[in-house]
Design an enzyme around this catalytic site. Structure first.
Site, mmCIF file in Angstrom:
data_model
loop_
_atom_site.group_PDB
_atom_site.id
_atom_site.type_symbol
_atom_site.label_atom_id
_atom_site.label_comp_id
_atom_site.label_asym_id
_atom_site.label_seq_id
_atom_site.Cartn_x
_atom_site.Cartn_y
_atom_site.Cartn_z
ATOM 1 N N TYR A 1 -10.119 -54.826 -2.069
ATOM 2 C CA TYR A 1 -8.717 -54.927 -2.460
ATOM 3 C C TYR A 1 -7.971 -56.054 -1.751
ATOM 4 O O TYR A 1 -6.834 -56.348 -2.098
ATOM 5 C CB TYR A 1 -7.987 -53.604 -2.191
ATOM 6 C CG TYR A 1 -8.277 -52.553 -3.230
ATOM 7 C CD1 TYR A 1 -9.502 -51.907 -3.241
ATOM 8 C CD2 TYR A 1 -7.348 -52.216 -4.204
ATOM 9 C CE1 TYR A 1 -9.794 -50.949 -4.195
ATOM 10 C CE2 TYR A 1 -7.622 -51.246 -5.161
ATOM 11 C CZ TYR A 1 -8.840 -50.620 -5.152
ATOM 12 O OH TYR A 1 -9.129 -49.668 -6.097
ATOM 13 N N LYS B 1 -21.584 -47.485 2.404
ATOM 14 C CA LYS B 1 -22.811 -47.985 1.788
ATOM 15 C C LYS B 1 -23.392 -49.017 2.760
ATOM 16 O O LYS B 1 -23.658 -50.172 2.409
ATOM 17 C CB LYS B 1 -22.486 -48.561 0.403
ATOM 18 C CG LYS B 1 -23.667 -49.001 -0.418
ATOM 19 C CD LYS B 1 -24.404 -47.911 -1.182
ATOM 20 C CE LYS B 1 -25.713 -48.470 -1.747
ATOM 21 N NZ LYS B 1 -26.572 -47.470 -2.393
ATOM 22 N N ASP C 1 -23.289 -43.416 -2.918
ATOM 23 C CA ASP C 1 -23.977 -42.951 -4.119
ATOM 24 C C ASP C 1 -24.425 -41.498 -3.960
ATOM 25 O O ASP C 1 -24.267 -40.683 -4.875
ATOM 26 C CB ASP C 1 -25.145 -43.880 -4.493
ATOM 27 C CG ASP C 1 -26.064 -44.217 -3.330
ATOM 28 O OD1 ASP C 1 -25.632 -44.153 -2.160
ATOM 29 O OD2 ASP C 1 -27.241 -44.561 -3.579
ATOM 30 N N ASP D 1 -11.122 -44.816 -4.065
ATOM 31 C CA ASP D 1 -10.580 -44.897 -5.426
ATOM 32 C C ASP D 1 -11.487 -44.151 -6.402
ATOM 33 O O ASP D 1 -11.044 -43.269 -7.142
ATOM 34 C CB ASP D 1 -10.484 -46.382 -5.827
ATOM 35 C CG ASP D 1 -9.959 -46.582 -7.241
ATOM 36 O OD1 ASP D 1 -8.950 -45.950 -7.588
ATOM 37 O OD2 ASP D 1 -10.567 -47.373 -7.990
ATOM 38 N N ASP E 1 -11.274 -40.080 -7.908
ATOM 39 C CA ASP E 1 -11.170 -39.888 -9.354
ATOM 40 C C ASP E 1 -12.315 -39.009 -9.865
ATOM 41 O O ASP E 1 -12.136 -38.226 -10.798
ATOM 42 C CB ASP E 1 -11.176 -41.243 -10.087
ATOM 43 C CG ASP E 1 -9.752 -41.739 -10.357
ATOM 44 O OD1 ASP E 1 -8.828 -41.325 -9.632
ATOM 45 O OD2 ASP E 1 -9.560 -42.524 -11.302
HETATM 46 C C1 LIG Z 1 -3.924 -49.147 -10.532
HETATM 47 C C2 LIG Z 1 -4.978 -49.437 -9.490
HETATM 48 C C3 LIG Z 1 -4.716 -50.759 -8.829
HETATM 49 C C4 LIG Z 1 -5.089 -48.294 -8.471
HETATM 50 C C5 LIG Z 1 -6.179 -48.573 -7.440
HETATM 51 O O1 LIG Z 1 -7.254 -49.085 -7.765
HETATM 52 O O2 LIG Z 1 -5.942 -48.245 -6.263
HETATM 53 C C6 LIG Z 1 -5.356 -46.907 -9.061
HETATM 54 O O3 LIG Z 1 -6.628 -46.822 -9.631
HETATM 55 C C7 LIG Z 1 -5.247 -45.874 -7.971
HETATM 56 O O4 LIG Z 1 -6.246 -45.298 -7.552
HETATM 57 O O5 LIG Z 1 -4.109 -45.654 -7.513
HETATM 58 C C1 LIG Z 2 -31.813 -47.618 -1.363
HETATM 59 C C2 LIG Z 2 -30.672 -48.411 -1.966
HETATM 60 C C3 LIG Z 2 -30.731 -49.836 -1.496
HETATM 61 C C4 LIG Z 2 -30.669 -48.322 -3.487
HETATM 62 C C5 LIG Z 2 -29.510 -49.087 -4.087
HETATM 63 O O1 LIG Z 2 -28.379 -49.067 -3.548
HETATM 64 O O2 LIG Z 2 -29.719 -49.723 -5.126
HETATM 65 C C6 LIG Z 2 -30.620 -46.907 -4.062
HETATM 66 O O3 LIG Z 2 -29.418 -46.270 -3.788
HETATM 67 C C7 LIG Z 2 -30.840 -46.971 -5.548
HETATM 68 O O4 LIG Z 2 -29.890 -46.732 -6.307
HETATM 69 O O5 LIG Z 2 -31.943 -47.294 -5.969
#
Ligand SMILES: CC(C)[C@H](C(=O)O)[C@@H](O)C(=O)O
Ligand SMILES: CC(C)[C@H](C(=O)O)[C@@H](O)C(=O)O
Lengths: 326, 326
Positions: free
Chosen positions: A120, A167, A199, A223, A227
């Site tokens: 950001y 990550k 992830d 973010d 959500d």
């Molecule tokens: C509108 C956008 C810039 C904002 C963000 O990414 O932070 C929204 O998704 C949030 O989470 O408030």
């Molecule tokens: C282990 C890691 C580097 C890998 C990635 O981030 O791609 C894993 O999470 C995947 O999705 O295969």
């Protein structure tokens, strides 16, 4: 003492749910001075600017701000307004409520999202016709400030740990710095940390959200994962948030402008009213904040309900029902 | 024609599920030459290197690779191996199966994840004691190559649209470039695109995964959102993936090494066997690929089942049951 509150309804249902939240605040025995200002698509269409300077200045000088929503211009409005209150953390509770259909009814999480940097921070460059770059920024200072807030936050809630999402297996230097700084502050404060890859968090929170309570995240992770939690509890219509800075704060429902239902008086005011409850707590009116939150919970459970929750009540009816219960 | 296949079981349950997938391939009437090579924590402990050069070379020169999982060294192993096959797309189907408990049993998605750039391109700098940066990279060429693959992919499946996930409201230049390039290629190919912000996707896929079929994502978005979909279908144990390059490809279950159950012979081989099915399809053995996939689906529905799915069968029993159905 009078609290100076900036009110920025913005666009779409922001114009409907923000007045609803104000009505609730006005029903309390607390001295507020509300000052309204414009931001968003509509004022941009009129004046060419989505965020007029006087709106920025008002937010930057008020004790707290109630924000509604902005449309296409959302990023041009909300990102500078977060800066206006020098917000270093975005507090996003995601809780499922009895009576509301949820994929995971046992969800009860609070995300503490870093609110100033990561992707950001916005340094992007068009290096050639083929190549663009973005500089993702992570500092120790912002990570530590977030972690200090998180330690106090869990302590206030009688908890002794939080999860840290990152990550760092891929972003070793930047998310490694974030993780190390956060864990270091937590260690010093006697708070346990549970490290979770971004992830893996996405999988695990779907499988069993009760594994987590307070979740500390870099900006974009916060973010997306908040959500995701909104999806688990049944939609954005219920999620409030607080952008907290050292001296002031801005409160906003997580939802957008909902153009499909805007102007009809049928928007769910719950997230805006819950944001007002967070504002009350922030200003030191904990009892009133808790009362408003309980009133919203009761109404969610017992009705009346707006269309997004399968009911046919209006925004006004839901708001009146909340006020009735105070 | 003999297919040269590199086999890299790696660590933990990789050592159990990869042989299971091999057994299934060996049960077919197809000429394979399998060559095994080491990678991961165990070989690092022995030799100091998580990814020996001969493993890299073998993968870079084989027609296809079956990979298992790697532990702490996962990023040091899998990211270079994706480069070894020059993989520009990571194909990740996420489907719920009858008989498997899923938060969203109607989930049936395929993620096409950009596999070379974004935050994965790895240019990180420690600029000061306080500040680190990462350069996120997006090129037109990689975005267009992904989109061309996506157009063929939907076309092969009789579809005429895909979703494009991005966060171009914040990453205007980089994700803006990604979105514009992908949409441009799709337009030229007569394929419809549905644009979805990354955070909104996380909400909407929980609320109703049937809104989406094929989902084209930048690298990190694909990583996180496909893991989210894994949560919706009941865990990583079921998700196969294909890292596809122009001349070769690497197939891997999305799950990790599962240290808690490794070595006991009870790991679920479904994701590894489904990855082998994707390998068959990739090598032009579509019928056999479809047969293996159906056999796995039948076993998931009727049992025997491993512990992660509430059963008590061994890896061998499940593998035998799959082979039985071929
Ligand atoms: C509108 C956008 C810039 C904002 C963000 O990414 O932070 C929204 O998704 C949030 O989470 O408030
Ligand atoms: C282990 C890691 C580097 C890998 C990635 O981030 O791609 C894993 O999470 C995947 O999705 O295969």
């Amino acid at each position: 003492m009078t609290h100076d509150i900036a009110v920025v309804p913005g666009d779409g249902i922001g114009q409907e749910v923000t007045p609803a939240a104000l009505e609730v605040l006005e029903a309390l025995d607390i001295d507020f001075l509300f000052r309204e200002a414009a931001a968003g698509d509509a004022v941009k269409a009129e004046t060419g600017e989505a965020l007029p300077q006087e709106t920025y200045d008002l937010v930057a000088s008020s004790d707290a701000t109630l924000f509604g929503a902005a449309g296409e211009t959302a990023a041009d409005v909300i990102l500078p307004l977060r800066e206006a209150v020098d917000s270093f953390v975005n507090v996003r509770p995601a809780r499922a409520y009895p009576g509301v259909d949820a994929v995971r009814p046992e969800t009860d999480l609070v995300f503490l999202r870093e609110n100033t940097e990561g992707v950001y921070s916005g340094h992007e460059t068009r290096l050639s016709d083929d190549l663009s770059t973005l500089t993702r920024v992570v500092t120790d200072s912002a990570s530590r400030r977030l972690a200090e807030f998180a330690c106090e936050f869990v302590d206030d809630r009688g908890l002794d740990e939080f999860a840290v999402v990152h990550k760092a297996n891929v972003m070793r230097e930047t998310d490694g710095r974030f993780r190390d700084a956060v864990v270091d502050v937590a260690d010093a404060g006697g708070v346990e940390t549970q490290e979770v890859l971004m992830d893996a968090f996405a999988t695990h929170v779907c499988l069993d959200p009760t594994q987590f309570d307070v979740v500390v995240c870099p900006n974009l992770a916060g973010d997306v994962l908040s959500d995701l939690a909104a999806g688990l509890v049944g939609g954005l219509g219920l999620l409030p948030s607080a952008n907290v800075g050292p001296d002031r704060a801005l409160f906003e429902p997580v939802h957008g402008t909902a153009p499909d239902i805007a102007g009809q008086g049928v928007a769910n005011p719950a997230a805006a009213i819950l944001s007002a409850a967070m504002l009350l707590e922030y200003l030191g009116h904990e009892d009133e904040g808790a009362a408003v939150q309980e009133a919203v919970e009761d109404v969610l459970e017992e009705g009346p309900r707006t269309g997004d929750l399968g009911g046919d009540a209006s925004t006004d009816e839901v708001t009146a029902a909340v006020i009735d219960r105070l």
